[in-house]
Design an enzyme around this catalytic site. Structure first.
Site, PDB file in Angstrom:
ATOM      1  N   SER A   1       0.853  -1.181   0.000  1.00 16.31           N
ATOM      2  CA  SER A   1       0.000   0.000   0.000  1.00 16.31           C
ATOM      3  C   SER A   1       0.892   1.235   0.000  1.00 16.31           C
ATOM      4  O   SER A   1       1.711   1.404  -0.898  1.00 16.31           O
ATOM      5  CB  SER A   1      -0.965  -0.038   1.187  1.00 16.31           C
ATOM      6  OG  SER A   1      -1.885   1.039   1.131  1.00 16.31           O
ATOM      7  N   THR A   2       0.794   2.084   1.031  1.00 21.10           N
ATOM      8  CA  THR A   2       1.592   3.314   1.076  1.00 21.10           C
ATOM      9  C   THR A   2       3.084   2.993   1.003  1.00 21.10           C
ATOM     10  O   THR A   2       3.592   2.187   1.768  1.00 21.10           O
ATOM     11  CB  THR A   2       1.314   4.072   2.393  1.00 21.10           C
ATOM     12  OG1 THR A   2      -0.091   4.222   2.550  1.00 21.10           O
ATOM     13  CG2 THR A   2       1.972   5.439   2.375  1.00 21.10           C
TER      14      THR A   2
ATOM     15  N   HIS B   1      -2.454  -0.943  -3.488  1.00 20.27           N
ATOM     16  CA  HIS B   1      -3.535   0.015  -3.244  1.00 20.27           C
ATOM     17  C   HIS B   1      -3.207   1.317  -3.972  1.00 20.27           C
ATOM     18  O   HIS B   1      -2.217   1.984  -3.659  1.00 20.27           O
ATOM     19  CB  HIS B   1      -3.670   0.310  -1.748  1.00 20.27           C
ATOM     20  CG  HIS B   1      -4.079  -0.882  -0.943  1.00 20.27           C
ATOM     21  ND1 HIS B   1      -3.949  -0.925   0.433  1.00 20.27           N
ATOM     22  CD2 HIS B   1      -4.629  -2.071  -1.297  1.00 20.27           C
ATOM     23  CE1 HIS B   1      -4.401  -2.084   0.874  1.00 20.27           C
ATOM     24  NE2 HIS B   1      -4.813  -2.793  -0.153  1.00 20.27           N
TER      25      HIS B   1
ATOM     26  N   ASP C   1      -4.695  -4.598   5.892  1.00 20.09           N
ATOM     27  CA  ASP C   1      -5.036  -5.433   4.740  1.00 20.09           C
ATOM     28  C   ASP C   1      -3.888  -6.399   4.444  1.00 20.09           C
ATOM     29  O   ASP C   1      -2.721  -6.006   4.423  1.00 20.09           O
ATOM     30  CB  ASP C   1      -5.326  -4.571   3.517  1.00 20.09           C
ATOM     31  CG  ASP C   1      -5.777  -5.409   2.321  1.00 20.09           C
ATOM     32  OD1 ASP C   1      -6.462  -6.435   2.559  1.00 20.09           O
ATOM     33  OD2 ASP C   1      -5.438  -5.058   1.179  1.00 20.09           O
TER      34      ASP C   1
ATOM     35  N   MET D   1      -0.246   1.090   5.154  1.00 21.54           N
ATOM     36  CA  MET D   1      -1.026   1.523   6.308  1.00 21.54           C
ATOM     37  C   MET D   1      -2.220   0.594   6.502  1.00 21.54           C
ATOM     38  O   MET D   1      -2.803   0.117   5.534  1.00 21.54           O
ATOM     39  CB  MET D   1      -1.492   2.958   6.067  1.00 21.54           C
ATOM     40  CG  MET D   1      -2.063   3.654   7.276  1.00 21.54           C
ATOM     41  SD  MET D   1      -2.344   5.403   6.910  1.00 21.54           S
ATOM     42  CE  MET D   1      -0.661   5.985   6.725  1.00 21.54           C
TER      43      MET D   1
END
Length: 353
Positions: free
Chosen positions: A173-174, A200, A293, A290
């Site tokens: 993600s991030t 993401h 997930d 973050m």
């Protein structure tokens, strides 16, 4: 209530600059600290304004947003959210490289209140500015687009599993794009397993992200298609706003099922499908991000006999997702980023020489 997040807007178009200022000003979580028309002005004002987060345009007169990101991350590290036109190819490439240089995420540029999807785009911008303002950022050397792995004794790594993995799933993600480039960059073109990838990112950017990654790494990278047969040495990226998994028959499954934990695509969907249909023949990797997930899915894969890796806190931009998986007992080994690719090669049995 805590103080609102101070936002600096960097945007050369007066119309878009005013639009972004309006979007920021109406959100009680945010405060407009400055709105400037060039990267040079942003750099000159940075120390005085001291924003908590920066909204960065990419196509700027003079210094572009990529170089501005490099300079900011070298001189006064500040969380940066790239605001990009999702259909402009060159701008997308610059945006992806800005993420590699230290920007945290990329969101769609607003087109005006009269356009369809306006509220969705405005809310996404505000939410990302607020969330990313909380992410600790580090100083980047101008000569490097990504931090080197921290050198320290590696944690004990379990031996290679007796069953060689038939498929690799990776999620982030991030901070994910540069981390994924590092891991996949360690793989040769003749890598012996297919790779399924969940990142993401806003749906309009996924095609550009896959194309950017394809230009950086040896294995071919493409957007996954439903019912496709995954081929060894190929990387399949989950499409925007679609889940990606594997079927009992070994085909790719692209689905419009509801979001899981607020995410679509969701890492949990990928890893849980691997746990169900591959068990010990699946290898899962969870990188920076973050939230949580992927943690439950990776734990399910680990319980099913699959080999699971997660990025160590020393290199993760955000240690949320890997930490959650580690807490749940779903990680075979926590490794700094630069050791994940070589460990993957060893596990799959590909000769890295």
């Amino acid at each position: 209530m805590s103080k609102p997040v101070r936002v600096m807007i960097v945007e050369d178009s007066a119309v878009v600059r005013q639009l972004l200022a309006h979007i920021v000003s109406r959100d009680p979580r945010l405060q407009l600290a400055a709105a400037v028309a060039s990267a040079e002005e942003a750099l000159a004002e940075l120390e005085r304004v001291r924003p908590d987060v920066i909204s960065m345009d990419i196509r700027l007169p003079g210094m572009d947003g990529l170089e501005a990101t490099r300079r900011i991350m070298a001189e006064r590290p500040t969380p940066i959210v790239v605001i990009a036109d999702a259909v402009e190819e060159r701008g997308l490439r610059i945006s992806m490289n800005a993420l590699r240089a230290g920007a945290l995420t990329v969101v769609e540029k607003p087109l005006g209140p009269a356009r369809e999807g306006w509220e969705r785009v405005a809310e996404a911008i505000c939410t990302q500015l607020y969330i990313m303002s909380q992410v600790p950022v580090i100083r980047r050397r101008p000569s490097s687009l990504a931090p080197a792995a921290v050198q320290r004794p590696a944690r004990p790594v379990p031996p290679i599993l007796p069953s060689r993995p038939a498929l690799v799933g990776i999620a982030a993600s991030t901070g994910g794009p540069p981390a994924l480039a590092r891991v996949l960059g360690a793989l040769p073109q003749d890598f012996t397993a297919p790779v399924l990838l969940v990142q993401h990112m806003g749906a309009p950017f996924m095609e550009g992200f896959a194309a950017w990654l394809d230009g950086l790494v040896a294995p071919p990278v493409r957007i996954a298609r439903d019912r496709e047969v995954p081929r060894p040495g190929h990387v399949y990226v989950a499409p925007g706003d679609r889940h990606l998994g594997i079927t009992a028959g070994g085909l790719l499954q692209v689905s419009e099922a509801p979001p899981v934990g607020g995410q679509r695509p969701a890492a949990d969907v990928l890893f849980q499908s691997m746990a169900r249909h591959l068990g010990p023949r699946g290898l899962g990797i969870l990188l920076t991000g973050m939230g949580e997930d992927g943690a439950r899915g990776l734990t399910a894969l680990h319980a099913a006999g699959g080999f699971t890796l997660a990025e160590d806190e020393t290199t993760a931009v955000v240690y949320g997702m890997p930490a959650a998986a580690a807490r749940m007992g779903g990680v075979s080994a926590l490794l700094p980023l630069d050791l994940i690719g070589p460990r993957l090669l060893k596990a799959v049995g590909t000769d890295a020489s």
